[in-house]
Write a protein that holds these residues in place. Structure first.
Motif, PDB file in Angstrom:
ATOM      1  N   GLY B 196       4.895 -24.399  12.362  1.00 43.17           N
ATOM      2  CA  GLY B 196       3.477 -24.183  12.108  1.00 43.17           C
ATOM      3  C   GLY B 196       2.819 -23.145  13.000  1.00 43.17           C
ATOM      4  O   GLY B 196       1.598 -23.051  13.043  1.00 43.17           O
ATOM      5  N   TYR B 197       3.592 -22.348  13.715  1.00 38.43           N
ATOM      6  CA  TYR B 197       3.014 -21.330  14.602  1.00 38.43           C
ATOM      7  C   TYR B 197       3.045 -19.938  13.979  1.00 38.43           C
ATOM      8  O   TYR B 197       3.900 -19.636  13.144  1.00 38.43           O
ATOM      9  N   ARG B 198       2.112 -19.099  14.437  1.00 39.56           N
ATOM     10  CA  ARG B 198       2.162 -17.694  14.090  1.00 39.56           C
ATOM     11  C   ARG B 198       3.045 -17.012  15.137  1.00 39.56           C
ATOM     12  O   ARG B 198       2.944 -17.300  16.321  1.00 39.56           O
ATOM     13  N   VAL B 199       3.909 -16.124  14.684  1.00 38.40           N
ATOM     14  CA  VAL B 199       4.863 -15.492  15.587  1.00 38.40           C
ATOM     15  C   VAL B 199       4.399 -14.083  15.912  1.00 38.40           C
ATOM     16  O   VAL B 199       4.021 -13.326  15.027  1.00 38.40           O
ATOM     17  N   GLU B 200       4.376 -13.749  17.194  1.00 37.15           N
ATOM     18  CA  GLU B 200       4.082 -12.365  17.583  1.00 37.15           C
ATOM     19  C   GLU B 200       5.237 -11.833  18.414  1.00 37.15           C
ATOM     20  O   GLU B 200       5.719 -12.504  19.314  1.00 37.15           O
ATOM     21  N   ASP B 201       5.664 -10.624  18.082  1.00 38.49           N
ATOM     22  CA  ASP B 201       6.783  -9.999  18.791  1.00 38.49           C
ATOM     23  C   ASP B 201       6.324  -9.427  20.122  1.00 38.49           C
ATOM     24  O   ASP B 201       5.209  -8.924  20.237  1.00 38.49           O
ATOM     25  N   ILE B 202       7.198  -9.477  21.100  1.00 39.22           N
ATOM     26  CA  ILE B 202       6.975  -8.782  22.366  1.00 39.22           C
ATOM     27  C   ILE B 202       8.081  -7.733  22.472  1.00 39.22           C
ATOM     28  O   ILE B 202       9.256  -8.055  22.312  1.00 39.22           O
ATOM     29  N   PRO B 203       7.692  -6.469  22.703  1.00 41.12           N
ATOM     30  CA  PRO B 203       8.712  -5.420  22.685  1.00 41.12           C
ATOM     31  C   PRO B 203       9.682  -5.528  23.859  1.00 41.12           C
ATOM     32  O   PRO B 203       9.395  -6.172  24.861  1.00 41.12           O
ATOM     33  N   ALA B 204      10.815  -4.836  23.694  1.00 45.00           N
ATOM     34  CA  ALA B 204      11.803  -4.763  24.768  1.00 45.00           C
ATOM     35  C   ALA B 204      11.571  -3.472  25.548  1.00 45.00           C
ATOM     36  O   ALA B 204      11.015  -2.501  25.032  1.00 45.00           O
ATOM     37  N   THR B 205      12.006  -3.466  26.800  1.00 46.22           N
ATOM     38  CA  THR B 205      11.944  -2.236  27.582  1.00 46.22           C
ATOM     39  C   THR B 205      13.092  -1.318  27.176  1.00 46.22           C
ATOM     40  O   THR B 205      13.990  -1.717  26.445  1.00 46.22           O
ATOM     41  N   GLU B 206      13.043  -0.105  27.674  1.00 46.28           N
ATOM     42  CA  GLU B 206      14.123   0.863  27.442  1.00 46.28           C
ATOM     43  C   GLU B 206      15.473   0.300  27.827  1.00 46.28           C
ATOM     44  O   GLU B 206      16.503   0.620  27.251  1.00 46.28           O
ATOM     45  N   GLU B 207      15.475  -0.536  28.840  1.00 43.70           N
ATOM     46  CA  GLU B 207      16.765  -1.047  29.301  1.00 43.70           C
ATOM     47  C   GLU B 207      17.167  -2.380  28.667  1.00 43.70           C
ATOM     48  O   GLU B 207      18.149  -2.991  29.067  1.00 43.70           O
ATOM     49  N   GLY B 208      16.422  -2.820  27.642  1.00 45.01           N
ATOM     50  CA  GLY B 208      16.891  -3.946  26.850  1.00 45.01           C
ATOM     51  C   GLY B 208      16.428  -5.315  27.310  1.00 45.01           C
ATOM     52  O   GLY B 208      17.002  -6.325  26.920  1.00 45.01           O
ATOM     53  N   ARG B 209      15.379  -5.366  28.129  1.00 44.49           N
ATOM     54  CA  ARG B 209      14.868  -6.662  28.579  1.00 44.49           C
ATOM     55  C   ARG B 209      13.426  -6.833  28.095  1.00 44.49           C
ATOM     56  O   ARG B 209      12.805  -5.901  27.589  1.00 44.49           O
ATOM     57  N   VAL B 210      12.887  -8.068  28.268  1.00 42.77           N
ATOM     58  CA  VAL B 210      11.507  -8.330  27.865  1.00 42.77           C
ATOM     59  C   VAL B 210      10.570  -7.422  28.654  1.00 42.77           C
ATOM     60  O   VAL B 210      10.718  -7.287  29.867  1.00 42.77           O
ATOM     61  N   ASN B 211       9.597  -6.850  27.963  1.00 44.47           N
ATOM     62  CA  ASN B 211       8.594  -6.046  28.635  1.00 44.47           C
ATOM     63  C   ASN B 211       7.580  -6.980  29.284  1.00 44.47           C
ATOM     64  O   ASN B 211       6.708  -7.551  28.625  1.00 44.47           O
ATOM     65  N   LEU B 212       7.732  -7.154  30.604  1.00 40.99           N
ATOM     66  CA  LEU B 212       6.939  -8.129  31.348  1.00 40.99           C
ATOM     67  C   LEU B 212       5.440  -7.850  31.234  1.00 40.99           C
ATOM     68  O   LEU B 212       4.637  -8.760  31.022  1.00 40.99           O
ATOM     69  N   GLU B 213       5.074  -6.583  31.346  1.00 45.68           N
ATOM     70  CA  GLU B 213       3.645  -6.249  31.313  1.00 45.68           C
ATOM     71  C   GLU B 213       3.050  -6.550  29.944  1.00 45.68           C
ATOM     72  O   GLU B 213       1.956  -7.108  29.837  1.00 45.68           O
ATOM     73  N   ALA B 214       3.797  -6.198  28.896  1.00 47.95           N
ATOM     74  CA  ALA B 214       3.312  -6.473  27.536  1.00 47.95           C
ATOM     75  C   ALA B 214       3.153  -7.972  27.330  1.00 47.95           C
ATOM     76  O   ALA B 214       2.196  -8.435  26.703  1.00 47.95           O
TER      77      ALA B 214
END
Lengths: 452, 512
Positions: B196-214
């Motif tokens: 029942g949740y809406r899903v929002e994507d968080i982009p990856a950094t150039e090096e393939g990890r979660v973009n912490l700031e985003a």
């Protein structure tokens, strides 16, 4: 460390190729605060094969094995004889240790088996098509309810009182989050299920009616009128079969007009296993195939026009559709489906019919004998291999007392419906081909003594 | 009949020595044949109690005798690749050796032949086994509790998200969004949406990890939590996970970790120390229960203290020397807010037995070695092949238990699929292809810890040779595989005109 082939000199040589000084260098990305400096001290070290076997065997010996005692438990899991060749064949490494057939050219064994399984299941349930299996009967039941919502675009499901209470619990849990409205009820200790009141309750908002066949008390009733009533209100009829051996003796739900038929396939080939893994069966009418959850195997041809099989219609699946996926199913129950299919192939139609007839004869014999025990009354009008009796006292403690005397008597309705005082004296007794004359006599006489 | 493969003459049958094609049971069996004998000793009854529902119509189930059955399935089995036959480098699927001791343990009648509704006093050994496995899982992950009933990884994800939702609702906090990084498994967004949740994507950094700031920027009072895969699907450890957890908790949300890749860190890192609130563990991956051609799986979920009261039923608990099965919410204890039941019985007992057998065999020291060898093997593959295949995150630090390559170095017109099919001819199951989606033409190789250096060297040689052919534009690769039981199969045809069940060709023709 018998499962780990690398030697210390292998490890050193490999670190050299990688250009790392030590294995710790490969874990540099772990935050300092979360690095463990050695093996977790609260847990013991590795054990030999002999030591593991001794430990687990000791635990296994603390359980009362169904095959060692007169045994009459059912309610969604049934004890049948499984031919030796079933277990032998599923243990072939090429089946046991294969993965999901993502590369069909080298997975035709699994794929052909699934195609055969789908066909066997569809014919048994009386549906046009079936999928390559679900986790178990209870999750298949919930997925059928959500499928009905997608097809009808209505959100009220009517669950019959005869539906397994655990299946009702699973649906209730899920409905809390999806917003479906469920109408549930607990069964009356009546000779047959109350089909007439189900028909009365169907209205324009109803997405589906869910009935179990045979139901939790072992009762059976014709579903044809219910199917007609559902159709009149554009609702779907979902039938749940927890004892598929029954369909060797009685009409299939599909034959009587059910739109979706789900089931628990454990009875055929799988074994009790304390509740899992089991194998969910899922069939439906052809027109709903693109809304059907789960994995599907389809026939096709290869580049040389030879017949072959592939997984298909996976565009509905969650690893591809992400948030647009229509079900929670990511895998199937492949090895259990294989066991089901092999056992069904060994039985064939002739064997299944004989097995079903034998189950029914044994159950009738047991019901007649139990009816002679003072204070015991048979509830059911019609039944297949499972029926309900009422005792003059609460059944739950009686079952425990009988277990102490070495008889596993059945499932008390008090265990399944702890809050329903009206059902407390009910006991559901399942009788399969594994039950002998002596077992029936042992149950009847022990019950007589405990109730006296 | 026969096939004109390179160097092969046609045969009369179309078979090739030990490789035999096998007809369908519907073509070789008959409804009169059975491979099972029945002793008809039951007293015959004068009439049945089937209430006029006796089946009259034929079902159409063919039977085979026992020898025919054994041959049919043995022949079919020979059309399958399996871990028992060789290295099975499917990234994210973790195909490791399946010890046969585990199979023997699962078949002990004390586990295999007991009913889920037997009186509790008669199944004390089974409950003790579940309790021991719970103890190992909680201790290895550094968490507070574990729900054993989920039947597979995706089912475990759903369990975790439902517990998060139940916890939020219990404090009257209605939130609508789950954040899912690009580097997470594809099942994660499906699970969040299903709950029942809406899903929002968080982009990856150039090096393939979660973009912490985003991620930090998106947190707020509408975010129920984040679903993160660690190690992630690029094969990398999410180095900022502690900081991510702190930020999510500060914003009132929860952290779900997809534990499908737990085998890369088991015994070396406890997810609880990273601030995780819920994580499923694929017993079949980390603890080697066999995949069986696609299931059954098993996906227990571990919970932090905050989520423990909301975990689903049932639970196994110890009370003195006695094991108890808690099957219903009881107001006086900590199960009062359990979110309900997810499956009919108690989960995949047969898988629990296998997993505990594997865990005890390894012990705490062996499991740590498992993670180390899995990571060592993957990095060895990565460094041995990055001269021939593009490794997009090769500079992002060591990979964990899987090595990710892309199709960047291949000749025009040659794809990852061609490399995969070429590997089949070399005698290997291909790696995972076109996943994860963050990389074009992804090839995700997971060797696992049960491969020897010699086995890895052979595989590396084979993959290098196929990759070099793809770089050189070798046309023969486009039509691979040439030596498998089937050539490339037409998947489009199968989807366009689905044939999902066998129909008697004569009847089908007559109906047209």
């Amino acid at each position: 460390m018998r499962y780990l082939p690398l030697t210390q000199s292998d490890r050193d040589a490999m670190l050299d190729v990688i250009g790392a000084a030590s294995i710790d260098d490969l874990f540099v990305d772990v935050p300092e605060a979360a690095r463990l400096d050695g093996a977790i001290r609260e847990l013991p070290g590795h054990a030999s094969e002999m030591a593991v076997e001794r430990h687990l065997s000791a635990l296994a010996r603390q359980n009362t094995v169904a095959g060692d005692v007169p045994f009459f438990l059912g309610c969604g899991a049934y004890r049948h004889h499984v031919p030796a060749s079933v277990d032998h064949l599923i243990q072939r490494g090429e089946f046991l240790t294969a993965y999901t057939p993502y590369q069909p050219e080298i997975a035709q064994g699994t794929l052909q088996m699934l195609f055969e399984f789908q066909t066997q299941v569809a014919r048994l349930l009386g549906t046009d098509v079936a999928n390559a299996s679900m986790y178990d009967g209870s999750t298949a039941c919930w997925e059928a309810i959500t499928m009905a919502r997608r097809i009808t675009r209505k959100g009220k499901a009517i669950l019959s009182a005869g539906l397994h209470p655990h299946y009702v619990s699973v649906a209730t849990t899920m409905a809390k989050f999806t917003g479906d409205a469920l109408e549930t009820a607990v069964p009356d200790l009546a000779p047959g299920p109350d089909t007439a009141s189900l028909i009365e309750r169907i209205d324009a908002d109803t997405s589906c009616v869910v009935v179990q066949y045979p139901d939790i008390l072992g009762r059976i009733a014709d579903l044809s009128d219910l199917a007609v009533a559902c159709q009149a209100h554009k609702a779907l009829l979902i039938a749940v079969v927890t004892e598929p051996v029954a369909l060797g003796a009685i009409k299939s739900p599909g034959e009587m007009g059910a739109d979706i038929v789900v089931g628990e396939g454990q009875s055929i080939g799988v074994g009790l296993q304390f509740g899992g893994p089991y194998v969910g069966l899922f069939g439906c009418k052809e027109k709903y195939v693109r809304q059907m959850p789960g994995r599907l195997c389809g026939e096709t041809v290869d580049a040389e026009s030879k017949r072959g099989f592939v997984l298909t219609l996976s565009t509905r699946e969650q690893h591809i559709r992400r948030e647009k996926a229509t079900s929670n199913i990511c895998t199937n129950s492949g090895l259990c489906a294989l066991a089901f299919s092999i056992h069904m192939t060994l039985l064939g139609e002739a064997g299944l019919r004989r097995l079903a007839a034998l189950n029914h004869r044994r159950a009738v014999q047991a019901a007649d004998r139990l009816a002679q025990v003072p204070g015991v009354a048979i509830v059911n009008g019609a039944f297949f291999n499972e029926f309900t009796v009422t005792l003059p006292v609460e059944a739950r403690p009686v079952v425990r007392t009988l277990a102490e005397r070495g008889v596993l008597a059945g499932v008390s309705l008090g265990r399944l419906y702890p809050a329903e005082a009206a059902l407390a004296n009910g006991l559901v007794v399942a009788v399969t081909e594994t039950v002998t004359d002596e077992d029936i006599e042992a149950l009847a006489s022990a019950l007589g003594e405990v109730l006296a | 009949m026969g096939s004109g493969e390179p160097g092969g003459a046609a045969t009369f049958t179309g078979n090739r020595a030990l490789m035999l094609d096998e007809a369908l049971i519907f073509e070789i069996g008959s409804t009169e044949t059975t491979g099972v004998d029945f002793a008809d000793s039951a007293a015959p009854t004068s009439d049945d109690r089937l209430g006029n529902l006796a089946r009259s119509a034929p079902i159409g189930l063919p039977g085979l005798s026992e020898p025919e059955t054994v041959r049919h399935y043995t022949r079919l089995s020979r059309q399958n690749y399996a871990i028992d036959l060789g290295l099975f480098p499917l990234g994210s699927c973790t195909m490791k050796h399946n010890p046969r001791l585990n199979e023997r343990m699962a078949r002990l009648p004390g586990f295999a032949d007991i009913h889920p509704l037997q009186p509790i006093d008669t199944v004390q050994g089974a409950l003790a086994l579940i309790h021991q496995l719970q103890h190992w899982l909680v201790t290895l992950t550094g968490m507070d509790s574990v729900a054993m009933s989920p039947k597979a990884g995706a089912h475990g994800e759903l369990c975790g998200i439902l517990a998060i939702r139940a916890a939020l609702e219990a404090r009257g906090d209605v939130r609508q969004v789950i954040l899912v990084p690009e580097s997470a498994h594809g099942t994660n967004p499906a699970t969040a949406a299903f709950a029942g949740y809406r899903v929002e994507d968080i982009p990856a950094t150039e090096e393939g990890r979660v973009n912490l700031e985003a991620l930090k920027a998106r947190l707020g009072p509408d975010v129920a939590g984040v679903m993160i895969t660690n190690p992630n699907t690029c094969g990398l450890f999410e180095r900022d996970l502690c900081e991510i957890s702190d930020a999510v908790h500060a914003a009132g949300g929860f952290v779900y970790c997809d534990g499908a890749n737990f085998n890369a860190i088991v015994g070396r890192v406890r997810p609880g120390d990273l601030g995780v609130d819920a994580m499923h563990i694929n017993l079949h991956k980390t603890f080697s229960t066999p995949h069986g051609g696609g299931g059954p799986g098993s996906g227990p979920v571990v919970f932090s203290k905050a989520l423990t009261p909301f975990a689903p039923l049932p639970f196994v608990e110890k009370s003195g020397d006695h094991y108890v099965l808690v099957e219903e919410e009881t107001a006086q204890d900590h199960h009062a807010s359990a979110f309900g039941r997810m499956v009919a019985f108690h989960g995949q007992m047969g898988m629990f037995t296998r997993a505990l057998s594997y865990i005890l065999s390894h012990g705490a020291d062996g499991l740590r070695q498992v993670a180390e060898d899995a990571v060592l093997n993957a990095n060895y593959v990565l460094r041995s092949l990055n001269s021939v295949l593009d490794a997009p995150f090769g500079a992002s630090g060591p990979c964990m238990h899987e090595a990710l390559f892309s199709d960047d170095n291949l000749a025009d017109g040659f794809s990852t699929l061609d490399v995969a099919k070429g590997l089949i001819d070399e005698g290997y199951h291909p790696m995972t292809v076109y996943f994860p989606l963050v990389v074009h033409g992804a090839m995700l190789v997971e060797p696992t810890e049960t491969e020897s250096k010699a086995a890895l060297d052979q595989f590396i040689g084979a993959l290098r040779s196929v990759a070099e052919r793809a770089k050189a534009g070798d046309a023969a690769l486009k039509s691979a595989p040439h030596f498998a039981p089937r050539r490339r199969l037409d998947e489009t045809l199968a989807a366009r005109k689905p044939v999902l069940a066998w129909k008697d060709p004569q009847l089908a023709q007559a109906a047209e």
